[in-house]
Design an enzyme around this catalytic site. Structure first.
Site, PDB file in Angstrom:
ATOM      1  N   PRO A   1      21.841   5.164   6.052  1.00 39.24           N
ATOM      2  CG  PRO A   1      22.595   7.553   6.437  1.00 39.24           C
ATOM      3  CD  PRO A   1      22.943   6.126   6.325  1.00 39.24           C
ATOM      4  CE1 TYR A   2      14.502   4.502   1.819  1.00 37.14           C
ATOM      5  CE2 TYR A   2      16.083   2.691   1.132  1.00 37.14           C
ATOM      6  CZ  TYR A   2      14.849   3.275   1.316  1.00 37.14           C
ATOM      7  OH  TYR A   2      13.957   3.104   0.322  1.00 37.14           O
ATOM      8  N   GLY A   3      18.159   3.424   4.849  1.00 37.18           N
ATOM      9  CA  GLY A   3      18.075   2.311   5.253  1.00 37.18           C
ATOM     10  C   GLY A   3      17.593   1.554   7.065  1.00 37.18           C
TER      11      GLY A   3
ATOM     12  CB  THR B   1      14.958   6.305   8.291  1.00 38.04           C
ATOM     13  OG1 THR B   1      15.278   5.898   6.391  1.00 38.04           O
ATOM     14  CG2 THR B   1      15.797   7.228   8.685  1.00 38.04           C
TER      15      THR B   1
END
Length: 303
Positions: free
Chosen positions: A138-140, A142
């Site tokens: 999810p970090y990547g 976003t």
């Protein structure tokens, strides 16, 4: 020139602010001082800088008096699944959308700090900027969403923006949750180190001074999207061996399964930034680790 640095109390942000001040620029900064990052270290990073506590996801910003914005603020880390996902949406996507809108409105140039995490598991190494972006966390996701937002504001509202994909920055003052910092302090304090995965994960580690140099060059004359990656790819096992040699002691490693969403390998193709900006990494991995070890060791009382 008068610049705003978002996330100024963070690892790269504080180094960038100091470099800009040394070049004679006026620097103001914002940071929301989240509890994700060691508050004492953030306060130390911010010492001597013009810092305002501000949450970009909520608070309005007037960018009109500025010559440029370095947008480094965001929620970091690939451990972004589950209940924490809303923080990544808020602090990455929403905060960046509001900043891009303000910059487009006020006609201010932006350098946006993205991440090699947008690539996920690419098909080609070294990985160029036009490789398929298939983030694994999810970090990547976003960070890639922020890149799309930047492009949308550029095409629809004339936002002047440059995107930088940082590859594994390291050096003194690195975030406490990052592997090199945890290894260095574990060695300095004589305590175990938790290794997630088999240690053969490899990265294009990039020393923070090189990241800063690329970021400043991008503001001055960049256009489009650039990888910012170190010239040497190394595994975590290899970096542990270097830090053990620097410390003169052996690391007590406790092994755990790999973290979901963590990339197996990153290797930056930096042909574009070399050609456009004349940038190339100047600090090798071992030289940079020497500086990071010296910083960590100095913060630990002798045993």
């Amino acid at each position: 020139m008068r610049y705003l640095v978002t996330g100024i109390a963070g690892f790269i942000g504080s180094h960038l602010a100091e470099a800009l001040l040394e070049r004679g620029h006026e620097v103001v900064g914002v940071d929301c001082f989240t509890d994700y990052y060691d508050p004492a270290l953030k306060e130390e990073n911010a010492r001597g800088l013009d810092v305002r506590r501000l949450d970009l996801a909520v608070d309005d910003v007037d960018l009109a008096p500025l010559d440029g914005v370095f947008h480094l603020a965001g929620q970091p880390g690939v451990r972004s699944f589950g209940d924490v996902f809303d923080l990544y949406l808020r602090r990455n996507v929403l905060a960046s959308q509001r900043l891009f809108e303000a910059a487009a409105r006020d006609g201010v140039r932006v350098v946006f700090a993205s991440s090699s995490s947008v690539y996920g598991a690419p098909d080609v190494f070294p990985t160029p900027e036009d490789a398929n972006a298939r983030p694994l966390s999810p970090y990547g996701i976003t960070k890639l969403a922020c890149e799309h937002l930047a492009r949308a504001y550029a095409e629809s509202f004339g936002l002047d923006v440059v995107v930088l994909r940082y590859f594994n920055a390291f050096g003194p003052r690195q975030r406490p949750d990052m592997a090199f910092t945890r290894i260095a302090f574990a060695l300095a304090e004589g305590r175990p180190f938790d290794l997630y995965g088999d240690g053969r994960q490899s990265r294009s580690f990039t020393y923070v001074d090189d990241v800063v140099a690329a970021t400043v060059a991008a503001m001055e004359r960049g256009a489009g999207t650039y990888n910012v990656g170190g010239g040497t790819e190394a595994t975590l096992q290899e970096t542990i061996a270097v830090l053990e040699r620097l410390a003169g002691r052996t690391l007590d490693v406790r092994r755990h399964p790999a973290v979901p969403g963590d990339q197996r390998r990153t290797q930056a193709d930096t042909s574009r930034i070399r050609a456009d900006l004349g940038w190339e990494p100047a600090v090798g991995l071992e030289q940079g680790l020497e500086a990071q070890w010296a910083w960590a060791a100095a913060r630990v009382a002798p045993r």
